[in-house]
Design an enzyme around this catalytic site. Structure first.
Site, short mmCIF file in Angstrom:
data_model
loop_
_atom_site.label_atom_id
_atom_site.label_comp_id
_atom_site.label_asym_id
_atom_site.label_seq_id
_atom_site.Cartn_x
_atom_site.Cartn_y
_atom_site.Cartn_z
N GLY A 40 0.88 -1.17 0.00
CA GLY A 40 0.00 0.00 0.00
C GLY A 40 0.91 1.22 0.00
O GLY A 40 1.87 1.29 0.80
N GLY A 42 0.63 4.30 0.95
CA GLY A 42 0.73 5.09 2.19
C GLY A 42 1.60 4.41 3.22
O GLY A 42 2.56 5.00 3.74
N ASN A 44 3.74 1.98 2.81
CA ASN A 44 5.12 1.86 2.32
C ASN A 44 5.90 3.14 2.62
O ASN A 44 7.04 3.10 3.09
CB ASN A 44 5.15 1.63 0.80
CG ASN A 44 4.68 0.24 0.40
OD1 ASN A 44 4.56 -0.66 1.23
ND2 ASN A 44 4.41 0.05 -0.89
N THR A 237 9.54 -2.88 -6.96
CA THR A 237 8.27 -2.59 -6.29
C THR A 237 8.53 -1.71 -5.07
O THR A 237 9.37 -2.05 -4.24
CB THR A 237 7.58 -3.90 -5.81
OG1 THR A 237 7.61 -4.82 -6.87
CG2 THR A 237 6.16 -3.64 -5.35
N ASP A 241 7.87 4.61 -3.58
CA ASP A 241 7.41 4.86 -2.20
C ASP A 241 8.59 5.15 -1.29
O ASP A 241 8.52 6.02 -0.41
CB ASP A 241 6.61 3.66 -1.69
CG ASP A 241 5.33 3.45 -2.48
OD1 ASP A 241 4.79 4.46 -3.01
OD2 ASP A 241 4.87 2.30 -2.58
N SER A 271 16.75 0.27 -1.75
CA SER A 271 15.52 -0.53 -1.57
C SER A 271 15.32 -1.57 -2.68
O SER A 271 14.73 -2.62 -2.44
CB SER A 271 14.30 0.37 -1.47
OG SER A 271 13.95 0.87 -2.75
N GLY A 276 10.31 -7.37 -2.70
CA GLY A 276 9.21 -6.87 -1.87
C GLY A 276 9.28 -5.36 -1.74
O GLY A 276 10.33 -4.75 -1.94
#
Ligand code: RIB
Length: 292
Positions: A40, A42, A44, A237, A241, A271, A276
């Site tokens: 999600g 937010g 994240n 992914t 974020d 990241s 994930g």
């Protein structure tokens, strides 16, 4: 004193099944593996900021199901204040159902409780917004709630970073209330074509471009590209974020726009080295060890 950030946004549990092939309509097949991940946009972004040392409060909603309970406990373990995440009786939490097969995927995002985040919730969180150094919001919750965030933060004189992802319409007057806009290239193009009133806006617009880094636009129309140095890319992914959570932390710490972009670039580059959305989000020391 750590920077004080409020993140208003979505909370999704990712349910990932891997299979040899995609099932056809009406067909049942056996899968090869299954895992869940915390996601999600937010949540994240909240986790990214908290790992970098910000004091983070999240505003949002989960359902009255096991995913909601699990997610709240997880956010608290990450040091995030969940006192303004509401649990909606009788609703499911947001989920992203993902089938991964043959190097491709199919995704259904079911908003569940995220779709109930309302202007009234934001009003109830007004004091949080007032005390924050920066507010970070995306577009994975209903537009009236986002518009209320922008309005309330303006009244309380707190800068808002608006990450317009995924792109959805907002009242035209709202866009100008964001202190910073952080679209990716596709979102930036849509902003330009669909909102003529803000198409001329350049000040504090940061366009994220994946492996190409970010473009920073200034009020005089000049553009500076700030490159990113990626290493072993495993899973992108949540890279955007991570960028946004780190960028909000840097803005709240009063870094210059360029330094904030370098800091956030470094965080997102780290990241993507793990699978994930949240697994690879770095701790502050990992950024400080990097040559920005
Ligand atoms: O930005 C990535 C996120 O978007 C994923 O975690 C997924 O939950 C979707 O909301």
């Amino acid at each position: 004193m750590p920077a004080n950030i409020v993140v208003v946004g979505s909370i999704n549990m990712g349910l990932v099944t891997t299979a040899e092939r995609m099932p056809s309509r009406g067909e049942t097949i056996l899968g090869e593996g299954f895992h869940t991940y915390f996601g999600g946009k937010g949540a994240n972004q909240a986790v990214a900021a908290a790992r970098l040392g910000a004091r983070v409060s999240m505003v949002g909603a989960v359902g009255s199901d096991a995913f909601g309970t699990e997610y709240l406990e997880y956010l608290q373990a990450e040091g995030i204040n969940t006192g303004h995440v509401r649990t909606r009786p009788g609703l499911s939490s947001g989920v992203a159902t993902i089938i991964v097969s043959e190097g491709d995927n199919c995704i259904i995002v079911t908003p569940g409780a995220n779709a109930t985040v309302s202007p009234d919730d934001i009003e109830k969180s007004r004091s949080l917004l007032r005390e924050a150094d920066a507010v970070l919001v995306q577009l994975e919750i209903p537009a009236p709630a986002v518009e209320k965030v922008l309005q309330t933060a303006e009244e309380e004189q707190t800068p808002v970073i608006l990450n317009p992802a995924p792109m959805q319409p907002l009242a035209p007057a709202c866009w100008g209330k964001a202190a910073y806009l952080t679209p990716n290239e596709q979102e930036f193009e849509r902003l330009q074509s669909e909102y003529p009133a803000i198409a001329g806006r350049r000040e504090n617009v940061v366009v994220t471009k994946g492996a190409a880094g970010v473009s920073v636009f200034r009020a005089d129309g000049t553009e500076e590209v700030i490159p990113v140095r990626t290493a072993d890319v495993r899973d992108t992914t949540g890279a955007g974020d991570t960028f946004n959570g780190a960028f909000a932390t840097a803005v709240a710490e009063r870094m210059s726009l360029e330094d904030a972009c370098r800091f956030a670039n470094a965080a997102s580059a780290i990241s993507v080295e793990k699978a994930g959305a949240q697994t690879g989000m770095p701790l502050r020391a990992q950024i400080e060890d990097r040559d920005l």
